[in-house]
Enzyme design. Structure first.
Site, PDB file in Angstrom:
ATOM      1  N   GLU A  51       0.899  -1.203  -0.054  1.00  0.00           N
ATOM      2  CA  GLU A  51       0.069  -0.016  -0.089  1.00  0.00           C
ATOM      3  C   GLU A  51       1.085   1.214  -0.124  1.00  0.00           C
ATOM      4  O   GLU A  51       0.624   1.997  -0.655  1.00  0.00           O
ATOM      5  CB  GLU A  51      -0.827  -0.018   1.349  1.00  0.00           C
ATOM      6  CG  GLU A  51      -1.873  -1.114   1.125  1.00  0.00           C
ATOM      7  CD  GLU A  51      -1.557  -2.577   1.916  1.00  0.00           C
ATOM      8  OE1 GLU A  51      -2.348  -3.224   2.208  1.00  0.00           O
ATOM      9  OE2 GLU A  51      -0.216  -2.787   2.147  1.00  0.00           O
ATOM     10  N   CYS A  79      -2.159  -3.013   7.671  1.00  0.00           N
ATOM     11  CA  CYS A  79      -1.434  -2.725   9.104  1.00  0.00           C
ATOM     12  C   CYS A  79      -1.717  -1.395   9.322  1.00  0.00           C
ATOM     13  O   CYS A  79      -2.133  -0.470   8.516  1.00  0.00           O
ATOM     14  CB  CYS A  79      -0.040  -3.168   8.796  1.00  0.00           C
ATOM     15  SG  CYS A  79       0.882  -1.953   7.860  1.00  0.00           S
ATOM     16  N   CYS A  82       0.052   1.265   7.015  1.00  0.00           N
ATOM     17  CA  CYS A  82      -0.379   1.270   5.579  1.00  0.00           C
ATOM     18  C   CYS A  82      -1.575   2.202   5.864  1.00  0.00           C
ATOM     19  O   CYS A  82      -2.090   2.982   5.051  1.00  0.00           O
ATOM     20  CB  CYS A  82      -0.550   0.240   5.118  1.00  0.00           C
ATOM     21  SG  CYS A  82       1.003  -0.638   4.539  1.00  0.00           S
TER      22      CYS A  82
END
Length: 152
Positions: A51, A79, A82
Protein backbone atom coordinates in the site's frame (compact mmCIF):
# COMPACT_ATOMS: atom_id res chain seq x y z
CA UNK A 1 -11.38 -4.34 -14.73
CA UNK A 2 -11.88 -5.96 -11.33
CA UNK A 3 -9.47 -3.96 -9.20
CA UNK A 4 -9.56 -6.38 -6.27
CA UNK A 5 -8.67 -9.27 -8.53
CA UNK A 6 -5.75 -7.18 -9.80
CA UNK A 7 -4.56 -6.49 -6.24
CA UNK A 8 -4.68 -10.22 -5.48
CA UNK A 9 -2.87 -11.03 -8.74
CA UNK A 10 -0.15 -8.52 -7.81
CA UNK A 11 0.14 -10.13 -4.36
CA UNK A 12 0.75 -13.50 -6.03
CA UNK A 13 3.34 -11.88 -8.32
CA UNK A 14 5.01 -10.58 -5.19
CA UNK A 15 5.33 -14.07 -3.77
CA UNK A 16 6.67 -15.38 -7.09
CA UNK A 17 9.24 -12.55 -7.17
CA UNK A 18 10.41 -13.21 -3.58
CA UNK A 19 8.40 -10.33 -2.19
CA UNK A 20 5.57 -10.52 0.31
CA UNK A 21 2.02 -11.81 -0.27
CA UNK A 22 0.35 -8.41 -0.36
CA UNK A 23 -0.78 -6.33 -3.32
CA UNK A 24 -2.34 -2.89 -3.70
CA UNK A 25 -3.86 -0.85 -6.51
CA UNK A 26 -4.63 2.89 -6.43
CA UNK A 27 -7.55 3.83 -8.67
CA UNK A 28 -8.81 7.23 -9.79
CA UNK A 29 -11.84 7.78 -12.01
CA UNK A 30 -12.01 4.08 -12.86
CA UNK A 31 -8.36 3.81 -13.94
CA UNK A 32 -5.36 2.28 -12.21
CA UNK A 33 -2.91 5.03 -11.30
CA UNK A 34 -0.38 2.83 -9.48
CA UNK A 35 0.10 -0.65 -8.14
CA UNK A 36 2.65 -2.58 -6.16
CA UNK A 37 3.34 -5.66 -4.09
CA UNK A 38 5.15 -5.92 -0.78
CA UNK A 39 8.92 -5.49 -1.22
CA UNK A 40 10.18 -5.44 2.37
CA UNK A 41 12.65 -8.28 1.90
CA UNK A 42 13.61 -7.28 -1.63
CA UNK A 43 14.60 -3.76 -0.62
CA UNK A 44 15.53 -4.32 3.03
CA UNK A 45 13.00 -1.60 3.82
CA UNK A 46 10.45 -2.40 6.55
CA UNK A 47 8.18 0.36 5.18
CA UNK A 48 8.04 -1.12 1.65
CA UNK A 49 4.53 -2.48 2.08
CA UNK A 50 2.34 -2.81 -1.00
CA UNK A 51 0.00 0.00 0.00
CA UNK A 52 2.79 2.44 0.88
CA UNK A 53 4.62 1.75 -2.38
CA UNK A 54 1.43 2.11 -4.42
CA UNK A 55 0.66 5.42 -2.67
CA UNK A 56 4.18 6.67 -3.36
CA UNK A 57 3.88 5.74 -7.03
CA UNK A 58 0.43 7.33 -7.34
CA UNK A 59 1.67 10.57 -5.78
CA UNK A 60 4.59 10.60 -8.17
CA UNK A 61 2.37 9.91 -11.19
CA UNK A 62 -0.11 12.64 -10.22
CA UNK A 63 2.57 15.02 -8.95
CA UNK A 64 0.77 15.58 -5.64
CA UNK A 65 0.78 14.42 -2.04
CA UNK A 66 -3.03 14.61 -1.96
CA UNK A 67 -4.80 11.55 -3.35
CA UNK A 68 -8.31 12.84 -2.67
CA UNK A 69 -10.65 11.19 -5.12
CA UNK A 70 -8.55 8.03 -5.27
CA UNK A 71 -9.51 4.62 -3.93
CA UNK A 72 -7.16 1.84 -2.88
CA UNK A 73 -7.73 -1.86 -3.32
CA UNK A 74 -5.63 -4.02 -1.04
CA UNK A 75 -5.41 -7.78 -1.16
CA UNK A 76 -5.45 -7.78 2.65
CA UNK A 77 -6.64 -5.57 5.48
CA UNK A 78 -3.89 -2.97 5.91
CA UNK A 79 -1.49 -2.84 8.82
CA UNK A 80 -1.49 0.27 11.06
CA UNK A 81 1.35 1.91 9.07
CA UNK A 82 -0.43 1.46 5.74
CA UNK A 83 -3.74 2.61 7.18
CA UNK A 84 -1.99 5.73 8.49
CA UNK A 85 -0.46 6.36 5.07
CA UNK A 86 -3.93 6.16 3.52
CA UNK A 87 -5.23 8.80 5.90
CA UNK A 88 -2.21 11.07 5.28
CA UNK A 89 -2.67 10.66 1.51
CA UNK A 90 -6.40 11.41 1.85
CA UNK A 91 -7.44 8.22 0.07
CA UNK A 92 -11.19 8.32 -0.48
CA UNK A 93 -12.09 4.63 -0.03
CA UNK A 94 -10.31 1.47 1.06
CA UNK A 95 -11.36 -1.92 -0.20
CA UNK A 96 -9.68 -5.07 1.11
CA UNK A 97 -10.18 -8.81 0.79
CA UNK A 98 -8.26 -11.01 3.27
CA UNK A 99 -8.43 -10.04 6.94
CA UNK A 100 -5.69 -9.31 9.46
CA UNK A 101 -6.53 -12.70 10.99
CA UNK A 102 -5.85 -14.34 7.62
CA UNK A 103 -2.49 -12.54 7.50
CA UNK A 104 -1.70 -13.65 11.05
CA UNK A 105 -2.41 -17.25 10.05
CA UNK A 106 0.24 -16.85 7.31
CA UNK A 107 2.79 -15.48 9.79
CA UNK A 108 2.10 -11.73 9.56
CA UNK A 109 0.90 -10.68 13.00
CA UNK A 110 0.18 -6.97 13.47
CA UNK A 111 -1.85 -7.46 16.65
CA UNK A 112 1.12 -6.40 18.80
CA UNK A 113 1.20 -3.01 17.05
CA UNK A 114 -2.54 -2.51 17.36
CA UNK A 115 -2.27 -3.27 21.11
CA UNK A 116 0.77 -1.02 21.58
CA UNK A 117 -1.19 1.99 20.28
CA UNK A 118 -3.61 1.65 23.19
CA UNK A 119 -0.86 1.68 25.86
CA UNK A 120 0.77 4.57 27.67
CA UNK A 121 4.36 5.31 26.63
CA UNK A 122 5.81 3.67 29.73
CA UNK A 123 3.90 0.45 29.07
CA UNK A 124 5.03 -0.02 25.45
CA UNK A 125 7.68 -2.45 24.26
CA UNK A 126 9.43 0.39 22.43
CA UNK A 127 11.31 2.30 25.11
CA UNK A 128 10.15 5.87 24.73
CA UNK A 129 11.73 8.86 26.43
CA UNK A 130 10.77 12.49 26.02
CA UNK A 131 13.78 14.80 25.94
CA UNK A 132 12.65 18.34 26.65
CA UNK A 133 14.63 20.99 24.82
CA UNK A 134 14.24 24.75 24.81
CA UNK A 135 14.31 24.75 21.00
CA UNK A 136 11.71 22.00 20.53
CA UNK A 137 8.93 24.40 19.52
CA UNK A 138 11.11 26.58 17.27
CA UNK A 139 10.37 24.59 14.08
CA UNK A 140 6.63 24.89 14.74
CA UNK A 141 6.86 28.61 15.44
CA UNK A 142 8.82 29.05 12.22
CA UNK A 143 6.18 27.02 10.35
CA UNK A 144 3.30 29.04 11.81
CA UNK A 145 4.94 32.32 10.79
CA UNK A 146 5.85 31.16 7.28
CA UNK A 147 3.69 32.99 4.75
CA UNK A 148 4.17 30.83 1.65
CA UNK A 149 3.84 27.38 3.23
CA UNK A 150 2.05 24.49 1.58
CA UNK A 151 -0.30 23.07 4.19
CA UNK A 152 -0.78 19.36 4.32
Amino acid sequence: MDFMKRAIQIAKEGVNNNGGPFGAVVVRKGKIIAESYNQVTLSNDPTAHAEVLAIRKACSMLNTFDLSGCDIYSSCEPCPMCLGAMYWARINKLYYSATREDAEDAGFDDSVIYKEFTLLHDDRKLITTRMKDAEALAPFELWKSKGNKICY
